[in-house]
Design a protein around this motif. Structure first.
Motif, short mmCIF file in Angstrom:
data_model
loop_
_atom_site.label_atom_id
_atom_site.label_comp_id
_atom_site.label_asym_id
_atom_site.label_seq_id
_atom_site.Cartn_x
_atom_site.Cartn_y
_atom_site.Cartn_z
N LEU A 62 0.87 -1.17 0.00
CA LEU A 62 0.00 0.00 0.00
C LEU A 62 0.91 1.22 0.00
CD1 LEU A 62 -2.87 1.26 0.38
CD2 LEU A 62 -2.37 1.24 2.82
N GLN A 63 0.80 2.03 -1.05
CA GLN A 63 1.65 3.21 -1.16
C GLN A 63 0.82 4.47 -0.92
OE1 GLN A 63 3.19 2.33 -5.16
NE2 GLN A 63 5.22 2.16 -4.22
N ALA A 64 1.33 5.33 -0.06
CA ALA A 64 0.70 6.62 0.22
C ALA A 64 1.75 7.70 0.03
CB ALA A 64 0.15 6.63 1.65
N ASP A 65 1.35 8.95 0.19
CA ASP A 65 2.28 10.05 0.02
C ASP A 65 3.38 10.05 1.08
OD1 ASP A 65 0.91 10.94 -2.18
OD2 ASP A 65 -0.28 12.40 -1.05
N THR A 66 3.02 9.67 2.31
CA THR A 66 3.95 9.80 3.43
C THR A 66 4.50 8.47 3.95
OG1 THR A 66 2.08 9.82 4.97
CG2 THR A 66 2.92 11.96 4.21
N PHE A 67 4.00 7.34 3.46
CA PHE A 67 4.49 6.04 3.92
C PHE A 67 4.17 4.96 2.91
CE2 PHE A 67 0.12 6.12 5.32
CZ PHE A 67 -0.32 4.82 5.11
N ASP A 68 4.86 3.84 3.02
CA ASP A 68 4.54 2.60 2.31
C ASP A 68 4.25 1.54 3.36
OD1 ASP A 68 5.07 3.78 -0.11
OD2 ASP A 68 6.94 2.69 -0.49
N LEU A 69 3.31 0.67 3.07
CA LEU A 69 2.99 -0.45 3.96
C LEU A 69 3.19 -1.73 3.15
CD1 LEU A 69 0.06 -0.62 6.42
CD2 LEU A 69 0.68 -2.59 5.08
N HIS A 70 4.14 -2.54 3.58
CA HIS A 70 4.45 -3.81 2.92
C HIS A 70 3.92 -4.94 3.80
CE1 HIS A 70 7.42 -2.14 0.03
NE2 HIS A 70 7.50 -1.20 0.95
N CYS A 71 3.33 -5.97 3.16
CA CYS A 71 2.73 -7.07 3.92
C CYS A 71 3.20 -8.42 3.39
CB CYS A 71 1.21 -6.98 3.83
SG CYS A 71 0.35 -8.25 4.76
N PHE A 72 3.40 -9.34 4.32
CA PHE A 72 3.72 -10.73 3.99
C PHE A 72 2.79 -11.61 4.82
CE2 PHE A 72 5.96 -14.60 5.44
CZ PHE A 72 6.07 -15.26 4.22
N GLN A 73 2.08 -12.53 4.15
CA GLN A 73 1.21 -13.45 4.86
C GLN A 73 1.78 -14.85 4.77
OE1 GLN A 73 -2.94 -13.34 3.80
NE2 GLN A 73 -3.41 -15.18 4.93
N SER A 74 1.96 -15.48 5.93
CA SER A 74 2.49 -16.85 5.95
C SER A 74 1.39 -17.83 5.55
CB SER A 74 3.01 -17.19 7.35
OG SER A 74 1.92 -17.34 8.24
N GLU A 85 9.22 4.56 5.17
CA GLU A 85 9.26 5.71 4.27
C GLU A 85 8.94 5.26 2.85
OE1 GLU A 85 13.04 7.65 4.39
OE2 GLU A 85 12.57 8.74 6.23
N PRO A 86 8.33 6.14 2.05
CA PRO A 86 8.05 5.78 0.66
C PRO A 86 9.35 5.43 -0.09
CG PRO A 86 6.89 7.79 1.26
CD PRO A 86 7.80 7.47 2.40
N GLY A 87 9.26 4.37 -0.86
CA GLY A 87 10.40 3.96 -1.68
C GLY A 87 11.45 3.13 -0.97
N THR A 88 11.21 2.72 0.26
CA THR A 88 12.18 1.91 0.98
C THR A 88 12.32 0.55 0.29
OG1 THR A 88 11.57 2.97 3.05
CG2 THR A 88 12.79 0.93 3.22
N GLN A 89 13.54 0.13 0.07
CA GLN A 89 13.83 -1.13 -0.63
C GLN A 89 14.00 -2.29 0.35
OE1 GLN A 89 13.99 -1.28 -4.11
NE2 GLN A 89 13.20 0.80 -3.88
N HIS A 90 13.90 -3.51 -0.16
CA HIS A 90 14.20 -4.75 0.56
C HIS A 90 13.22 -5.07 1.69
CE1 HIS A 90 17.92 -4.66 -1.67
NE2 HIS A 90 18.19 -3.47 -1.17
N MET A 91 12.01 -4.55 1.64
CA MET A 91 11.05 -4.82 2.71
C MET A 91 10.50 -6.24 2.65
SD MET A 91 10.93 -2.31 4.78
CE MET A 91 12.68 -2.28 4.54
N GLU A 92 10.37 -6.80 1.46
CA GLU A 92 9.92 -8.18 1.34
C GLU A 92 10.91 -9.13 2.02
OE1 GLU A 92 8.85 -11.53 -2.04
OE2 GLU A 92 8.81 -9.41 -2.59
N SER A 93 12.20 -8.86 1.81
CA SER A 93 13.24 -9.67 2.46
C SER A 93 13.18 -9.52 3.97
CB SER A 93 14.62 -9.26 1.96
OG SER A 93 14.75 -9.49 0.60
N LEU A 94 12.97 -8.30 4.43
CA LEU A 94 12.88 -8.06 5.87
C LEU A 94 11.68 -8.80 6.47
CD1 LEU A 94 13.76 -6.57 8.48
CD2 LEU A 94 12.19 -4.75 7.81
N LEU A 95 10.55 -8.78 5.80
CA LEU A 95 9.36 -9.46 6.32
C LEU A 95 9.54 -10.97 6.34
CD1 LEU A 95 6.61 -7.26 4.66
CD2 LEU A 95 7.20 -7.36 7.08
N LYS A 96 10.16 -11.51 5.32
CA LYS A 96 10.41 -12.96 5.30
C LYS A 96 11.42 -13.35 6.37
CE LYS A 96 8.97 -13.80 0.61
NZ LYS A 96 9.32 -14.23 -0.74
#
Length: 141
Positions: A62-74, A85-96
């Motif tokens: 979910l991308q917004a002007d002031t934040f991104d929300l990344h989700c991983f469901q097991s 922060e918007p545009g932050t990289q490697h969040m999928e790896s962090l969630l896994k």
């Protein structure tokens, strides 16, 4: 390097079982964190049902002007999501990687009861180390 604001873990029935704020500004109180978790769980479930694509796993970003929300469901239905922060990289790896820590330190803890809030010091320590700005890019395996 972009900042991670907070990380949440929601059980399969939508209950907030873990919440950790990493940003210094705009911290939410417990009730607000519960509302965010409940709202995200509901939006995720609705998106699965309304998706025109069969087998959709729900909202992953979910991308917004002031934040991104990344989700991983097991596979068990536990949801891990991070607000950053918007545009932050490697969040999928962090969630896994967070899920790996969850299975190693929480689920293998003989004192942990399923679906209950997470109170595990080793999980907190290792997750905090993983979220540090200098470690996030190296989580991709």
């Amino acid at each position: 390097m972009a900042a991670i604001y907070s990380l949440y873990i929601i059980n399969k029935s939508g209950g907030l079982i873990y919440c950790k704020d990493y940003g210094s500004s705009g911290r939410m109180d417990t009730n607000d964190s519960l509302r965010v978790a409940s709202l995200w769980h509901s939006m995720h479930a609705i998106s699965q049902q309304l998706s025109p694509v069969s087998g959709c796993a729900g909202i992953e970003l979910l991308q917004a002007d002031t934040f991104d929300l990344h989700c991983f469901q097991s596979l068990t239905g536990t949801k891990f999501f991070v607000v950053c922060e918007p545009g932050t990289q490697h969040m999928e790896s962090l969630l896994k990687f967070s899920y790996e820590l969850y299975t190693d330190y929480v689920l293998k803890n003989p004192f942990y009861e399923m679906e209950m809030p997470i109170r595990c010091e080793l999980f907190d320590i290792n997750l905090s180390q993983a979220v540090q700005k200098d470690r996030v890019p190296f989580l991709g395996r």
